[in-house]
Design a protein around this motif. Structure first.
Motif, PDB file in Angstrom:
ATOM      1  N   LEU A  49       0.845  -1.091  -0.054  1.00  0.00           N
ATOM      2  CA  LEU A  49      -0.001  -0.048   0.140  1.00  0.00           C
ATOM      3  C   LEU A  49       0.884   1.232  -0.030  1.00  0.00           C
ATOM      4  CD1 LEU A  49      -2.876   1.422   0.316  1.00  0.00           C
ATOM      5  CD2 LEU A  49      -2.523   1.268   2.774  1.00  0.00           C
ATOM      6  N   LEU A  50       1.832   1.309   0.929  1.00  0.00           N
ATOM      7  CA  LEU A  50       2.668   2.674   0.949  1.00  0.00           C
ATOM      8  C   LEU A  50       3.654   2.394  -0.098  1.00  0.00           C
ATOM      9  CD1 LEU A  50       3.706   2.550   4.709  1.00  0.00           C
ATOM     10  CD2 LEU A  50       1.810   3.537   3.533  1.00  0.00           C
ATOM     11  N   GLY A  51       4.057   1.462  -0.683  1.00  0.00           N
ATOM     12  CA  GLY A  51       4.818   1.758  -1.971  1.00  0.00           C
ATOM     13  C   GLY A  51       4.134   2.242  -3.069  1.00  0.00           C
ATOM     14  N   ILE A  52       2.805   1.821  -3.322  1.00  0.00           N
ATOM     15  CA  ILE A  52       2.221   2.431  -4.166  1.00  0.00           C
ATOM     16  C   ILE A  52       1.743   3.986  -4.029  1.00  0.00           C
ATOM     17  CG2 ILE A  52      -0.404   2.528  -5.360  1.00  0.00           C
ATOM     18  CD1 ILE A  52      -0.427  -0.454  -4.951  1.00  0.00           C
ATOM     19  N   PRO A 108       0.369  11.544  -6.398  1.00  0.00           N
ATOM     20  CA  PRO A 108       1.105  12.887  -6.468  1.00  0.00           C
ATOM     21  C   PRO A 108       1.604  13.338  -4.833  1.00  0.00           C
ATOM     22  CG  PRO A 108      -1.185  13.040  -7.274  1.00  0.00           C
ATOM     23  CD  PRO A 108      -0.872  11.759  -6.863  1.00  0.00           C
ATOM     24  N   PHE A 109       1.259  12.601  -3.923  1.00  0.00           N
ATOM     25  CA  PHE A 109       1.673  12.839  -2.528  1.00  0.00           C
ATOM     26  C   PHE A 109       3.127  12.156  -2.530  1.00  0.00           C
ATOM     27  CE2 PHE A 109       2.514  11.015   1.576  1.00  0.00           C
ATOM     28  CZ  PHE A 109       2.682  12.386   2.408  1.00  0.00           C
ATOM     29  N   GLY A 110       3.239  11.104  -3.005  1.00  0.00           N
ATOM     30  CA  GLY A 110       4.634  10.524  -3.139  1.00  0.00           C
ATOM     31  C   GLY A 110       5.562  11.523  -4.122  1.00  0.00           C
ATOM     32  N   ILE A 124      10.182   2.007  -0.905  1.00  0.00           N
ATOM     33  CA  ILE A 124       9.458   1.166   0.002  1.00  0.00           C
ATOM     34  C   ILE A 124       9.994  -0.273  -0.317  1.00  0.00           C
ATOM     35  CG2 ILE A 124       7.442  -0.115   0.718  1.00  0.00           C
ATOM     36  CD1 ILE A 124       7.830   2.800   2.083  1.00  0.00           C
ATOM     37  N   PHE A 125      10.133  -0.616  -1.456  1.00  0.00           N
ATOM     38  CA  PHE A 125      10.543  -1.972  -1.777  1.00  0.00           C
ATOM     39  C   PHE A 125      12.118  -2.050  -1.292  1.00  0.00           C
ATOM     40  CE2 PHE A 125      13.193  -4.794  -4.818  1.00  0.00           C
ATOM     41  CZ  PHE A 125      12.400  -5.715  -4.464  1.00  0.00           C
ATOM     42  N   LYS A 126      12.805  -1.445  -1.485  1.00  0.00           N
ATOM     43  CA  LYS A 126      14.292  -1.333  -0.923  1.00  0.00           C
ATOM     44  C   LYS A 126      14.411  -1.068   0.645  1.00  0.00           C
ATOM     45  CE  LYS A 126      16.736   0.436  -5.134  1.00  0.00           C
ATOM     46  NZ  LYS A 126      17.493   1.581  -5.519  1.00  0.00           N
TER      47      LYS A 126
END
Length: 324
Positions: free
Chosen positions: A179-182, A188-190, A269-271
């Motif tokens: 979820l956070l990765g997406i 836009p927030f990311g 997030i993945f890393k």
């Protein structure tokens, strides 16, 4: 056949040095103990890393935005103690949202100080580390917390349950990471988080509300800490009031190991998930080869120094500075 120059080798080590070192660790631990890569041990490491991993996911947003959060350890202690205390008083169905609300208030306060008042994040969160620890001791009266009826509650599902043969803490960690990765990569927030961390002044002039972005990053971090506290409380159905003490450095180490820069503006997030697993497997390997648990503290410190060095080296494209 093309040959690599010393500068090329330096760039490779600067960008992938941690992964190369981790590969050597894996080989060494496997040779030293055949159980290291057994399915049961691997599953156990991932499960034990879930709490640290959930916290690291939120801190990733904070670090990418160009800030630090050293309060997550004491905040996790607070969350764990509160939900355990409220479990017996108002029941788990109300205790869980009440704990999340209280923890989010702490995160909002830190976000306000750093985001809107523009105070230094290191100083603010270092001060909040002590303040929240004091708040936890005050709330608990200096006592540890235990659930009275451990056999008659469904609360243990978050820390001890399984689904499809996979421990629930792992599923919660992976679901939150997805979820956070997406959010970080596709919304836009990311993009605002990356912009604020990369160049806050330029982001402000481009119309991004820097203060609100930083505030929301700390709010997300607090939400992740509350989730970690829920898993911790559910796993043991009791806790010391210092259960999260020292976790802030391990969380930061995992985030930096995953490639997030302390200077802000980079990381995924993945890393971070990879960084959490690296730290978990290294600590597990040290125990399997017979070293005492306190050696982990020394190794964690060394890993932090190495990760920061490689991060700076990656920025300048070489391992060594020209200045002697």
């Amino acid at each position: 056949m093309a040959t690599l120059s010393k500068q090329d080798i330096g760039k490779i080590l600067a960008r992938q040095g941690i992964l190369i070192a981790f590969a050597f660790f894996i080989i060494g631990f496997t040779l030293a103990n055949g159980r290291f890569l057994s399915p049961d041990n691997v599953m156990g490491v991932v499960r034990s890393s879930a709490i640290l991993g959930v916290m690291a996911l939120g801190v990733t947003f904070v670090v990418i935005s160009g800030n630090l959060d050293l309060s997550v350890g004491s905040m996790m202690s607070f969350s764990t103690i509160v939900v355990l205390d409220l479990h017996d008083k108002i029941g788990p169905a109300l205790a869980i949202p009440a704990m999340f609300a209280m923890t989010l208030c702490l995160g909002a306060f830190i976000g306000f100080l750093v985001g809107y008042l523009k105070l230094n994040s290191l100083i603010v969160t270092l001060g909040m580390l002590s303040a929240i620890h004091g708040l936890t001791l005050t709330y608990s009266g200096g006592k540890n917390m235990d659930i009275a009826d451990k056999d008659g509650t469904w609360f243990d599902v978050f820390g001890q349950g399984t689904a499809l043969g996979i421990p629930v803490p792992i599923l919660m960690f992976l679901a939150l990471a997805a979820l956070l990765g997406i959010i970080l990569a596709k919304t836009p927030f990311g993009r605002k988080v990356y912009a604020v961390g990369g160049n806050g002044t330029a982001a402000t002039f481009s119309g991004i509300k820097r203060a609100r972005t930083v505030f929301l990053c700390y709010l997300m971090s607090a939400g992740c800490v509350a989730t970690a506290g829920l898993i911790q409380a559910s796993r043991s159905l009791g806790s010391q009031n210092t259960v999260g003490q020292g976790l802030e450095l391990e969380v930061l180490a995992a985030v930096i190991l995953g490639g997030a820069s302390l200077l802000g503006g980079s990381g995924t997030i993945f890393k971070t998930v990879i960084g959490v697993l690296i730290l978990g497997f290294i600590q597990n390997g040290l125990l399997l080869v017979g070293l005492q648990f306190y050696v982990q503290f020394v190794v964690t410190w060394i890993i932090i120094i190495l990760a920061v060095w490689l991060d700076i080296a990656a920025k300048r494209g070489k391992l060594w500075s020209n200045i002697a």
